[in-house]
Scaffold this active site. Sequence first.
Site, mmCIF file in Angstrom:
data_model
loop_
_atom_site.group_PDB
_atom_site.id
_atom_site.type_symbol
_atom_site.label_atom_id
_atom_site.label_comp_id
_atom_site.label_asym_id
_atom_site.label_seq_id
_atom_site.Cartn_x
_atom_site.Cartn_y
_atom_site.Cartn_z
ATOM 1 N NE ARG A 12 27.714 38.764 39.401
ATOM 2 C CZ ARG A 12 28.985 38.310 40.192
ATOM 3 N NH1 ARG A 12 29.315 37.673 39.587
ATOM 4 N NH2 ARG A 12 28.971 38.697 41.656
ATOM 5 C CE LYS B 277 22.909 34.675 45.019
ATOM 6 N NZ LYS B 277 24.528 35.185 44.528
ATOM 7 N N GLY C 67 37.832 36.690 49.204
ATOM 8 C CA GLY C 67 38.721 37.451 50.025
ATOM 9 C C GLY C 67 40.145 36.662 50.464
ATOM 10 C CG ASN D 249 36.807 34.597 54.071
ATOM 11 O OD1 ASN D 249 36.094 33.774 54.641
ATOM 12 N ND2 ASN D 249 35.566 35.732 53.517
#
Length: 461
Positions: free
Chosen positions: A14, A21, A144, A174
């Site tokens: 993305r 990245k 999560g 998480n």
Amino acid sequence: MLDIVVLAAGKGTRMKSSLPKVLHPVAGKAMLGHVLDCARSLNDGLNAVNRDTRLNVVIGHGSELVEERFQAEDVSFVYQNEQLGTGHAVQQALPNLRSGAVVLILYGDVPLIQSDTLGKLVAAVTEESMGLLTVELSDPTGYGRIIRDEQGRVTAIVEQKDANKEQLEIKEGNTGVMAVLADDLLRWLPELSNDNAQNEYYLTDIIAMAQQEGKHIVAEHPASENEVLGVNNRQQQAALERHFQKQCAEQLMTDGVTLIDPERFDCRGQLTVGHDVTIDINCIFEGDVSLGNNVEVGANCQLINCSIADGTVIKPNSIIEGAIIGEVCDIGPFARVRPGTVLARGAKLGNFVETKKANIGEGSKVNHLTYIGDSDIGKGVNVGAGTITCNYDGVNKFKTTIGDNAFIGSNSSLVAPVNIGEGATIGAGSTISSHVGDHELGVARGKQRNIQGWKRPTKQS
Ligand code: UD1
Ligand code: CA
């Protein structure tokens, strides 16, 4: 022993970038650089027993670029050629983990994590327990979810895509960051399965394994949510940049700096300040910059690896790089001070003046439209508007020296190598290519003729 594993194999689709990245910057530093520096400062804060830290970075997409950038003695690279999940990623690092070590798992795209938070997490690990960094989120989408039993004990993590309706209501997310014994990982990771919604090997499944073995899962929390925010797209990168800059601005104001607008301030390095410093809007500080007491920095200045001594005023739109600026100097507006410039006390560089490798003596003035390069200029010198040191013949660079109290008339070209003596004067518009002695006048220009009765040409019909 502390074995840190940083996950950095993801592609970062993305970001829509050819750069991996984790090499994208926040505050001028690659995100992975922030994480590694934090890990290193954590090591410095540990007691002697735990201080034996090793860094493992799991790389995949663009691995050559990441490796090249972060090659260091304390870093080992681990390759994950196919990204089959976070559990699979940590599995690749298993051969590097030392029996008896605590393993701390970090993310290369979560750059603002703080060493105090990690210290707490590492301290939570014992033979009977592991540490998990969780965070209460107003919108936990994508995270999560932390499952707890009636006693409030953490029992499992369920990924967003595997969660039922009830679990999706849970706000405790998480962060992905955890600390656990290497020997436990060696036992648990080979047991992971990819039988889930994403067909991935989830690292998060080890929480349920830990709980089944009767281990206590200690949930720690970051001091601020920003610490655990990850970057998946350019919007998130920009948001973290603002968080970082805001923090930096807050700290400076706490230290007594006046920021005319803390929202329009950018530090991409280390900025050290004295007292009563004022910084106007849109200034950028890069590398190591130090500002002495009572320094004023005008709007739109860029300061890179430089030191500015007490009482100096930098007027708007000036760029200063690799320079040492003395006390009570006056620079700009629109000055470009390039590497190797050293200004003594009270020197002045005015508008549209460029300097490079130039020593400029006490109280000397270079006020307008001038280039000074490869030069030594004494004290009390006045350099007139439009003066150029011609330091380059197309192949080599040559030096210009100007003695104390010399006066260089406007629009002079000083063709280096050349010496202008103490107290010497250069007539305006001169092209000086041979030395001028102390207190001499050097003039080198066409003599003026006035032609009387001169008629302008007229148009022929
Ligand atoms: C992960 C957690 C999720 C947590 C979230 C926090 C798992 C299964 N889920 O989900 O509980 O809330 O992070 O942001 O762990 N990576 C690799 N190799 C892989 C997969 C991932 O190196 O095979 C790296 C990625 O580059 C990234 C990090 O691990 O830096 C997290 O991976 P990502 O796919 O973003 O995990 P999430 O689905 O966000
Ligand atoms: Ca993620």
